[in-house]
Design a protein around this motif. Structure first.
Motif, mmCIF file in Angstrom:
data_model
loop_
_atom_site.group_PDB
_atom_site.id
_atom_site.type_symbol
_atom_site.label_atom_id
_atom_site.label_comp_id
_atom_site.label_asym_id
_atom_site.label_seq_id
_atom_site.Cartn_x
_atom_site.Cartn_y
_atom_site.Cartn_z
ATOM 1 N N GLY A 67 0.806 -1.217 0.000
ATOM 2 C CA GLY A 67 0.000 0.000 0.000
ATOM 3 C C GLY A 67 0.835 1.262 0.000
ATOM 4 N N LEU A 68 2.002 1.219 0.612
ATOM 5 C CA LEU A 68 2.891 2.378 0.620
ATOM 6 C C LEU A 68 3.699 2.505 -0.669
ATOM 7 C CD1 LEU A 68 4.242 2.122 4.272
ATOM 8 C CD2 LEU A 68 2.657 3.842 3.382
ATOM 9 N N VAL A 69 4.048 1.378 -1.275
ATOM 10 C CA VAL A 69 4.906 1.378 -2.457
ATOM 11 C C VAL A 69 4.130 1.715 -3.727
ATOM 12 C CG1 VAL A 69 6.353 -0.102 -3.897
ATOM 13 C CG2 VAL A 69 6.557 -0.195 -1.416
ATOM 14 N N ILE A 70 2.902 1.285 -3.841
ATOM 15 C CA ILE A 70 2.119 1.494 -5.070
ATOM 16 C C ILE A 70 2.016 2.972 -5.448
ATOM 17 C CG2 ILE A 70 -0.207 1.327 -6.045
ATOM 18 C CD1 ILE A 70 -0.367 -1.478 -4.902
ATOM 19 N N PRO A 71 1.703 3.898 -4.544
ATOM 20 C CA PRO A 71 1.640 5.306 -4.955
ATOM 21 C C PRO A 71 2.972 5.838 -5.492
ATOM 22 C CG PRO A 71 0.579 5.029 -2.836
ATOM 23 C CD PRO A 71 1.222 3.740 -3.171
ATOM 24 N N ASN A 75 3.426 7.294 -9.279
ATOM 25 C CA ASN A 75 3.978 8.629 -9.537
ATOM 26 C C ASN A 75 5.217 8.556 -10.419
ATOM 27 O OD1 ASN A 75 2.012 9.920 -8.064
ATOM 28 N ND2 ASN A 75 3.198 9.877 -6.159
ATOM 29 N N TRP A 76 6.066 7.576 -10.202
ATOM 30 C CA TRP A 76 7.269 7.420 -10.986
ATOM 31 C C TRP A 76 6.918 7.152 -12.459
ATOM 32 C CZ3 TRP A 76 9.405 2.898 -13.308
ATOM 33 C CH2 TRP A 76 10.707 3.062 -13.782
ATOM 34 N N GLY A 82 5.710 11.902 -18.666
ATOM 35 C CA GLY A 82 5.681 13.331 -18.873
ATOM 36 C C GLY A 82 6.957 13.873 -19.501
ATOM 37 N N ARG A 83 8.030 13.162 -19.444
ATOM 38 C CA ARG A 83 9.314 13.656 -19.983
ATOM 39 C C ARG A 83 9.380 13.598 -21.446
ATOM 40 N NH1 ARG A 83 13.805 11.243 -15.856
ATOM 41 N NH2 ARG A 83 12.969 12.244 -14.034
#
Length: 83
Positions: A67-71, A75-76, A82-83
């Protein structure tokens, strides 16, 4: 199997009726089992079964870590696009 001895045609008819009903029940049971197999082989149910088998892992001690790693991973990925 032992051979049965009947003393009247009524006994024979009764036994035949019982066998007929048992046969119908067996056919209905087979029909329902085939329907269950068809439903279990549908893609949505296969996915649901796979996810269901991993639920204890997701909800267990690794669940909080995931649950902490998925966000962060999400985002990554969006930043890379976007680059």
């Amino acid at each position: 199997m032992r051979t049965k001895k009947y003393s009247s045609y009524a006994q024979i008819d009764r036994e035949l009726e019982i066998l007929k009903i048992e046969r119908e029940l067996s056919l209905q049971k087979l029909h329902f089992e085939i329907q269950d197999v068809k439903e279990n082989l549908e893609p949505k149910n296969i996915v649901r079964g796979i996810i269901g088998s991993y639920t204890p892992i997701i909800l267990g001690p690794y669940g909080k870590i995931i649950g902490l790693v998925i966000p962060f991973i999400k985002n990554w990925i969006f930043k890379k696009r976007g680059r």
